[in-house]
Motif scaffolding. Structure first.
Motif, PDB file in Angstrom:
ATOM      1  N   CYS A 280       0.947  -1.236   0.072  1.00  0.00           N
ATOM      2  CA  CYS A 280      -0.039   0.164   0.086  1.00  0.00           C
ATOM      3  C   CYS A 280       0.966   1.259   0.004  1.00  0.00           C
ATOM      4  O   CYS A 280       1.741   1.520   0.867  1.00  0.00           O
ATOM      5  CB  CYS A 280      -0.791   0.065   1.079  1.00  0.00           C
ATOM      6  N   PRO A 281       0.577   2.116  -0.895  1.00  0.00           N
ATOM      7  CA  PRO A 281       1.543   3.429  -0.933  1.00  0.00           C
ATOM      8  C   PRO A 281       1.244   4.389   0.228  1.00  0.00           C
ATOM      9  O   PRO A 281       1.880   5.270   0.318  1.00  0.00           O
ATOM     10  CB  PRO A 281       0.949   3.935  -2.279  1.00  0.00           C
ATOM     11  N   THR A 282       0.286   4.106   0.929  1.00  0.00           N
ATOM     12  CA  THR A 282      -0.239   5.188   2.032  1.00  0.00           C
ATOM     13  C   THR A 282       0.225   4.713   3.394  1.00  0.00           C
ATOM     14  O   THR A 282       0.502   5.265   4.380  1.00  0.00           O
ATOM     15  CB  THR A 282      -1.549   5.596   1.834  1.00  0.00           C
ATOM     16  N   GLY A 348      -7.620   7.357   3.544  1.00  0.00           N
ATOM     17  CA  GLY A 348      -6.100   6.509   3.531  1.00  0.00           C
ATOM     18  C   GLY A 348      -5.986   5.720   2.176  1.00  0.00           C
ATOM     19  O   GLY A 348      -5.056   5.045   2.081  1.00  0.00           O
ATOM     20  N   CYS A 349      -7.048   5.762   1.436  1.00  0.00           N
ATOM     21  CA  CYS A 349      -6.896   4.747   0.345  1.00  0.00           C
ATOM     22  C   CYS A 349      -6.971   5.584  -1.071  1.00  0.00           C
ATOM     23  O   CYS A 349      -7.817   6.565  -1.093  1.00  0.00           O
ATOM     24  CB  CYS A 349      -8.040   3.817   0.109  1.00  0.00           C
ATOM     25  N   VAL A 350      -6.198   5.365  -2.040  1.00  0.00           N
ATOM     26  CA  VAL A 350      -6.247   6.113  -3.385  1.00  0.00           C
ATOM     27  C   VAL A 350      -6.801   5.229  -4.440  1.00  0.00           C
ATOM     28  O   VAL A 350      -6.773   5.779  -5.378  1.00  0.00           O
ATOM     29  CB  VAL A 350      -4.981   6.606  -3.603  1.00  0.00           C
ATOM     30  N   GLY A 351      -7.121   3.702  -4.022  1.00  0.00           N
ATOM     31  CA  GLY A 351      -7.604   2.916  -5.000  1.00  0.00           C
ATOM     32  C   GLY A 351      -6.562   2.484  -6.205  1.00  0.00           C
ATOM     33  O   GLY A 351      -7.016   2.239  -7.209  1.00  0.00           O
ATOM     34  N   CYS A 352      -5.613   2.405  -5.680  1.00  0.00           N
ATOM     35  CA  CYS A 352      -4.394   1.621  -6.899  1.00  0.00           C
ATOM     36  C   CYS A 352      -4.761   0.504  -7.003  1.00  0.00           C
ATOM     37  O   CYS A 352      -4.051  -0.293  -7.966  1.00  0.00           O
ATOM     38  CB  CYS A 352      -3.064   2.225  -6.283  1.00  0.00           C
ATOM     39  N   GLY A 353      -5.305  -0.457  -5.900  1.00  0.00           N
ATOM     40  CA  GLY A 353      -5.529  -1.747  -6.353  1.00  0.00           C
ATOM     41  C   GLY A 353      -4.723  -2.923  -5.810  1.00  0.00           C
ATOM     42  O   GLY A 353      -4.745  -4.088  -5.967  1.00  0.00           O
ATOM     43  N   ARG A 354      -3.580  -2.444  -5.207  1.00  0.00           N
ATOM     44  CA  ARG A 354      -2.251  -3.252  -5.250  1.00  0.00           C
ATOM     45  C   ARG A 354      -2.741  -4.169  -3.901  1.00  0.00           C
ATOM     46  O   ARG A 354      -2.500  -5.331  -4.088  1.00  0.00           O
ATOM     47  CB  ARG A 354      -1.052  -2.178  -4.536  1.00  0.00           C
ATOM     48  N   CYS A 355      -3.317  -3.802  -3.063  1.00  0.00           N
ATOM     49  CA  CYS A 355      -3.669  -4.815  -1.840  1.00  0.00           C
ATOM     50  C   CYS A 355      -4.647  -5.964  -2.394  1.00  0.00           C
ATOM     51  O   CYS A 355      -4.446  -6.852  -1.678  1.00  0.00           O
ATOM     52  CB  CYS A 355      -4.311  -3.877  -0.777  1.00  0.00           C
ATOM     53  N   ILE A 356      -5.454  -5.676  -3.333  1.00  0.00           N
ATOM     54  CA  ILE A 356      -6.179  -6.667  -4.175  1.00  0.00           C
ATOM     55  C   ILE A 356      -5.181  -7.700  -4.760  1.00  0.00           C
ATOM     56  O   ILE A 356      -5.344  -8.990  -4.673  1.00  0.00           O
ATOM     57  CB  ILE A 356      -7.313  -6.101  -4.941  1.00  0.00           C
TER      58      ILE A 356
HETATM   59  S1  SF4 Z   1      -6.156   0.220  -3.048  1.00  0.00           S
HETATM   60 FE1  SF4 Z   1      -5.180  -1.135  -1.304  1.00  0.00          FE
HETATM   61  S2  SF4 Z   1      -2.895  -0.697  -1.487  1.00  0.00           S
HETATM   62 FE2  SF4 Z   1      -4.151   0.773  -2.712  1.00  0.00          FE
HETATM   63  S3  SF4 Z   1      -4.190   2.733  -1.498  1.00  0.00           S
HETATM   64 FE3  SF4 Z   1      -5.996   1.675  -1.213  1.00  0.00          FE
HETATM   65  S4  SF4 Z   1      -5.791   0.172   0.545  1.00  0.00           S
HETATM   66 FE4  SF4 Z   1      -3.690   1.130  -0.026  1.00  0.00          FE
END
Ligand code: SF4
Ligand code: SF4
Length: 387
Positions: A280-282, A348-356
């Motif tokens: 997660c970038p944040t 705290g989420c920017v929707g980058c999708g990495r955690c998924i």
């Molecule tokens: S989509 Fe997941 S990895 Fe990306 S900012 Fe949101 S919580 Fe963090």
């Protein structure tokens, strides 16, 4: 091509070779240029010297628990979404020495952390990543306590953003108002334009520094057709988001449902491996460790990324506060989407999708939030006599 100096907000056209000239100009100005490159079958961020280091002709296929690099039909340099790493790796490194003690005679000499030797130029920063950097700026530099290491690493950065031409399968930046077009926080923003054999970039100036850098490069004014083509690229990407997240009232939804049955459901699948927080970038949590060498000559204290998914993270005088998977997943997701807003004024989420993508069992924050919303709404309707 004529050199034309551009104000903030101005647009120009840059050739493929113009991008090479930009990299060389940044190196000449003393920047360590970091950008996307292919390694270990993933797009990672590392030092780059030429455009040949960029991932030409590669794209990424992403879904819950899945990441694959595939060949594209064209030679796009930025034809992928995001990889496992974020720029956090450079601004807030995974392991960082805080101090070192070395035995000298009957005592010790203490040395502080190493000074950051070079200033960073980041090439290929996505809109969601600009938002993530802004969030970490707030966490590390705009509260009552300032992180001097982060401040040093962050100062004098030169940021070349790239507007997304591909939406990843797990991206949902549109839902989080964080992309796919870079809106602020960059010096220059590129949109890659591919039209048959023609390969060029529309460049938008985001700062005075960016305008100065562009003025020294071979460029020309953008035509209306090129501006329209760049707008069409991001509009197309916005329509193809892999995921969506309904953020309407999400803070209240999560904070009002700490005992929802879905937390048990997700806990039964979650391995508490902490992958989601590492990518997660944040996420910014750390722990501190002390090490000594076997000869007793040196000791050091390091700061290391930690995660709310580890049992030790919430350990206080005799036990962990969050013993169960359920409470650790709930802590993470509720912090990201709800209490982060109380703490820092944004999600705290920017929707980058990495955690998924990087969750080994494919747990999807958008699916979990929707599941809680669906049954929470159902129970409210039931209370009010709905069906
Ligand atoms: S989509 Fe997941 S990895 Fe990306 S900012 Fe949101 S919580 Fe963090
Ligand atoms: S949600 Fe997935 S990535 Fe995160 S701790 Fe659980 S299993 Fe690991």
């Amino acid at each position: 091509m004529a050199e034309v100096e551009l104000p903030v907000g101005g647009k120009a056209a840059l050739s493929h070779q113009g991008l090479q000239a930009l990299i060389e100009a940044l190196v000449a100005r003393g920047y360590r240029v970091l950008g996307p490159t292919v390694r270990d079958r993933a797009i990672i961020y590392d030092e780059i010297a030429t455009i040949d280091d960029l991932p030409a002709g590669w794209t990424d296929r992403q879904d819950a628990g899945t990441y694959r690099l595939e060949r594209r039909a064209d030679k796009a340099l930025f034809g992928y979404a995001v990889g496992p790493q974020s720029w956090k790796r450079f601004l807030h490194p995974p392991v960082e020495q805080l101090w070192q003690a070395r035995r000298e005679g009957n005592g010790f000499a203490i040395t502080g952390p190493e000074k950051i030797a070079s200033k960073f130029a980041f090439l290929g920063v996505r809109a969601c990543e600009l938002h993530a950097i802004a969030i970490q700026d707030r966490v590390f530099t705009q509260g009552p306590y300032h992180d001097t290491s982060y401040q040093q690493r962050r100062q004098d950065n030169f940021i070349v953003a790239v507007n997304c031409g591909e939406a990843g399968g797990t991206c949902f930046c549109v839902s989080m108002n964080a992309g796919p077009k870079a809106d602020t926080g960059f010096d220059l923003a590129l949109t890659e334009l591919l039209d048959g054999d023609r390969h060029s970039f529309l460049v938008e100036v985001g700062s005075v520094l960016g305008g100065e850098a562009l003025a020294a490069l071979p460029h020309r004014p953008a035509t209306p057709d090129e501006s329209a083509a760049a707008d069409a690229v991001v509009a197309h990407t916005a329509r193809r988001m892999g995921r969506q997240l309904d953020t309407n009232g999400i803070k209240e939804l999560l904070q009002d449902n700490p005992d929802h049955a879905r937390w048990d459901d997700v806990a039964a699948r979650c391995l508490t491996c902490a992958n989601c927080t590492m990518v997660c970038p944040t996420c910014f949590c750390t722990t501190v460790e002390d090490h000594t060498d076997l000869a007793g000559q040196t000791a050091e204290r390091v700061r290391r990324w930690d995660s709310c998914f580890t049992l030790d993270f919430s350990y206080i005088h005799g036990g962990s506060v969050r013993k169960e998977n359920r409470s650790r997943y709930r802590q993470w997701m509720t912090h990201k989407l709800a209490s982060w807003i109380d703490q820092f004024g944004t999600s705290g989420c920017v929707g980058c999708g990495r955690c998924i993508t990087w969750c080994p069992v494919g747990i999807d924050i958008t699916v979990e939030a929707a599941a809680i919303r669906a049954s929470a709404r159902g129970s409210r309707e039931a209370e009010h006599g709905g069906t």
